[in-house]
Design an enzyme around this catalytic site. Sequence first.
Site, mmCIF file in Angstrom:
data_model
loop_
_atom_site.group_PDB
_atom_site.id
_atom_site.type_symbol
_atom_site.label_atom_id
_atom_site.label_comp_id
_atom_site.label_asym_id
_atom_site.label_seq_id
_atom_site.Cartn_x
_atom_site.Cartn_y
_atom_site.Cartn_z
ATOM 1 N N CYS A 80 1.016 -1.224 -0.113
ATOM 2 C CA CYS A 80 0.130 0.165 -0.221
ATOM 3 C C CYS A 80 0.813 1.297 -0.191
ATOM 4 C CB CYS A 80 -1.110 -0.108 1.187
ATOM 5 S SG CYS A 80 -2.503 0.810 0.886
ATOM 6 N N ILE A 133 -7.136 -0.664 1.646
ATOM 7 C CA ILE A 133 -7.649 0.498 2.455
ATOM 8 C C ILE A 133 -7.101 1.619 1.916
ATOM 9 C CG2 ILE A 133 -7.344 1.284 4.633
ATOM 10 C CD1 ILE A 133 -6.866 -1.518 5.644
ATOM 11 N N HIS A 191 -3.508 -5.281 1.690
ATOM 12 C CA HIS A 191 -2.627 -5.330 2.741
ATOM 13 C C HIS A 191 -2.403 -6.950 3.339
ATOM 14 C CE1 HIS A 191 -2.441 -1.187 5.001
ATOM 15 N NE2 HIS A 191 -3.223 -0.943 3.799
ATOM 16 N N GLU A 240 -1.050 -8.410 5.425
ATOM 17 C CA GLU A 240 -0.897 -8.857 6.635
ATOM 18 C C GLU A 240 -2.236 -9.016 7.659
ATOM 19 O OE1 GLU A 240 -0.541 -5.911 5.431
ATOM 20 O OE2 GLU A 240 -1.282 -4.504 6.869
HETATM 21 N N1 GLN Z 1 -3.755 6.351 0.963
HETATM 22 C C1 GLN Z 1 -2.466 5.957 1.534
HETATM 23 C C2 GLN Z 1 -1.291 6.986 0.867
HETATM 24 O O1 GLN Z 1 -1.706 7.446 -0.057
HETATM 25 C C3 GLN Z 1 -2.239 4.511 1.458
HETATM 26 C C4 GLN Z 1 -3.261 3.899 2.435
HETATM 27 C C5 GLN Z 1 -2.527 2.566 3.005
HETATM 28 O O2 GLN Z 1 -1.318 2.438 3.029
HETATM 29 N N2 GLN Z 1 -3.511 1.918 3.610
HETATM 30 O O3 GLN Z 1 -0.234 6.758 1.126
#
Ligand code: GLN
Length: 187
Positions: free
Chosen positions: A80, A134, A172, A174
């Site tokens: 992410c 997320i 994610h 994990e």
């Molecule tokens: N929206 C976050 C970003 O731009 C990433 C979200 C996440 O790591 N769950 O860094």
Amino acid sequence: MKQIGVLALQGAFAEHIQVVEQLGHRALELRQRRDLNNSLDGIIIPGGESTVIGKLLKELDMLDYLRHIIRDGLPVMGTCAGMILLAKEISYDSSRYLSLMDIRVRRNAYGRQLGSFSVDSIFRGIGKITMTFIRAPYIEEVNEGAGVEILATVNDKIVAARQKNMLATAFHPELNCLDVHKYFLNI
Ligand code: GLN
């Protein structure tokens, strides 16, 4: 037993540490520059807020050295925000951080309403797994000529890729399974 450094500046590092330990390996929190001098078999860059983690990496003087050891071949998994930090290109955004992987990512790519969701999809080399997103980015483009391999897609969007020693996932891992970490530990 492997020794895996987990970048612990901000974000979901505790969950990664749990998974690494559950798989019988040692997890080391990386909080300052000297932590990078430990002998490590790999590094995990967790999800969180890429702007915050990136800023802290610079302030703590960890960014250049981290880039150097990854470029030298140390395996890294970015999830992410971690994927955003690894990318060479970030759409509609002039910030660059580690700038090591030949991928173009788009931050918060699913919009606000679809901020968080889970789907089951195939991860190449593993099979079907649950992927939780997320406020996730996705990969808009990979440079296959540079050796980037696409490992997973969801609704035609690329959500996991590997380039040599570097593994990136938009979701994610994990939170749902041990398989992606096992895959990483094999790199
Ligand atoms: N929206 C976050 C970003 O731009 C990433 C979200 C996440 O790591 N769950 O860094």
